[in-house]
Design a protein around this motif. Structure first.
Motif, PDB file in Angstrom:
ATOM      1  N   TRP A 210       0.828  -1.199   0.000  1.00 29.51           N
ATOM      2  CA  TRP A 210       0.000   0.000   0.000  1.00 29.51           C
ATOM      3  C   TRP A 210       0.865   1.252   0.000  1.00 29.51           C
ATOM      4  N   ARG A 211       0.416   2.273  -0.757  1.00 27.32           N
ATOM      5  CA  ARG A 211       1.066   3.581  -0.794  1.00 27.32           C
ATOM      6  C   ARG A 211       0.018   4.636  -0.455  1.00 27.32           C
ATOM      7  N   ARG A 212       0.349   5.510   0.470  1.00 26.40           N
ATOM      8  CA  ARG A 212      -0.582   6.559   0.885  1.00 26.40           C
ATOM      9  C   ARG A 212      -0.503   7.733  -0.093  1.00 26.40           C
ATOM     10  N   SER A 213      -1.609   8.394  -0.248  1.00 27.12           N
ATOM     11  CA  SER A 213      -1.685   9.564  -1.120  1.00 27.12           C
ATOM     12  C   SER A 213      -0.657  10.601  -0.717  1.00 27.12           C
TER      13      SER A 213
ATOM     14  N   ASN B  99      -1.713  14.468   4.981  1.00 27.64           N
ATOM     15  CA  ASN B  99      -0.874  15.277   5.864  1.00 27.64           C
ATOM     16  C   ASN B  99      -0.488  14.531   7.138  1.00 27.64           C
ATOM     17  N   GLY B 100      -0.845  13.257   7.239  1.00 24.12           N
ATOM     18  CA  GLY B 100      -0.416  12.441   8.363  1.00 24.12           C
ATOM     19  C   GLY B 100      -1.184  12.625   9.642  1.00 24.12           C
ATOM     20  N   ASP B 101      -2.241  13.446   9.649  1.00 19.37           N
ATOM     21  CA  ASP B 101      -2.976  13.665  10.889  1.00 19.37           C
ATOM     22  C   ASP B 101      -4.281  12.881  10.958  1.00 19.37           C
ATOM     23  N   GLY B 102      -4.401  11.849  10.113  1.00 15.99           N
ATOM     24  CA  GLY B 102      -5.613  11.031  10.139  1.00 15.99           C
ATOM     25  C   GLY B 102      -6.749  11.609   9.340  1.00 15.99           C
ATOM     26  N   GLY B 103      -6.449  12.577   8.477  1.00 12.76           N
ATOM     27  CA  GLY B 103      -7.478  13.190   7.652  1.00 12.76           C
ATOM     28  C   GLY B 103      -7.981  12.245   6.572  1.00 12.76           C
ATOM     29  N   ASN B 104      -8.741  12.780   5.646  1.00  4.43           N
ATOM     30  CA  ASN B 104      -9.305  11.984   4.565  1.00  4.43           C
ATOM     31  C   ASN B 104      -8.217  11.622   3.570  1.00  4.43           C
ATOM     32  N   CYS B 105      -7.845  10.364   3.534  1.00  2.04           N
ATOM     33  CA  CYS B 105      -6.776   9.891   2.660  1.00  2.04           C
ATOM     34  C   CYS B 105      -7.187   8.579   2.003  1.00  2.04           C
ATOM     35  N   VAL B 106      -6.546   8.297   0.903  1.00  8.49           N
ATOM     36  CA  VAL B 106      -6.698   6.987   0.295  1.00  8.49           C
ATOM     37  C   VAL B 106      -5.326   6.372   0.163  1.00  8.49           C
TER      38      VAL B 106
ATOM     39  N   ASP C 211      -9.581   3.225   2.201  1.00  6.84           N
ATOM     40  CA  ASP C 211      -9.523   4.362   3.109  1.00  6.84           C
ATOM     41  C   ASP C 211      -8.364   4.120   4.067  1.00  6.84           C
ATOM     42  N   SER C 212      -7.458   5.073   4.179  1.00  8.68           N
ATOM     43  CA  SER C 212      -6.274   4.871   5.025  1.00  8.68           C
ATOM     44  C   SER C 212      -6.618   4.743   6.501  1.00  8.68           C
ATOM     45  N   LYS C 213      -7.800   5.231   6.901  1.00  8.25           N
ATOM     46  CA  LYS C 213      -8.195   5.137   8.308  1.00  8.25           C
ATOM     47  C   LYS C 213      -8.880   3.815   8.626  1.00  8.25           C
TER      48      LYS C 213
ATOM     49  N   PRO D  88     -13.426  -2.083   3.634  1.00  5.76           N
ATOM     50  CA  PRO D  88     -13.596  -2.513   2.244  1.00  5.76           C
ATOM     51  C   PRO D  88     -12.474  -2.000   1.347  1.00  5.76           C
ATOM     52  N   VAL D  89     -12.231  -2.732   0.288  1.00  8.42           N
ATOM     53  CA  VAL D  89     -11.206  -2.406  -0.705  1.00  8.42           C
ATOM     54  C   VAL D  89     -11.861  -2.429  -2.074  1.00  8.42           C
TER      55      VAL D  89
END
Length: 60
Positions: free
Chosen positions: A11-14, A18-25, A35-37, A42-43
């Protein structure tokens, strides 16, 4: 529903995360999206052409 073994997915994060648990994929080879959180959630499994269309839409 078809099950896929994701234990070896890399897996690679977007880069917009910004690393603070925001909306990321996160994406992985395959093309897998999650969803990174919710790492156990689901995938989405996309074809290469669907992923290319998605990226093209984002660019425009």
């Amino acid at each position: 529903m078809r099950e896929h073994d994701l234990s070896n997915a890399r897996w690679r994060r977007s880069s917009y995360s910004n690393g603070d648990g925001g909306n990321c994929v996160e994406v992985a080879d395959g093309i897998l999206v999650r969803d990174s959180k919710a790492k156990d959630g689901p995938v989405l499994l996309l074809s290469n052409s669907a992923w290319a269309d998605f990226l093209d839409t984002l660019r425009h």
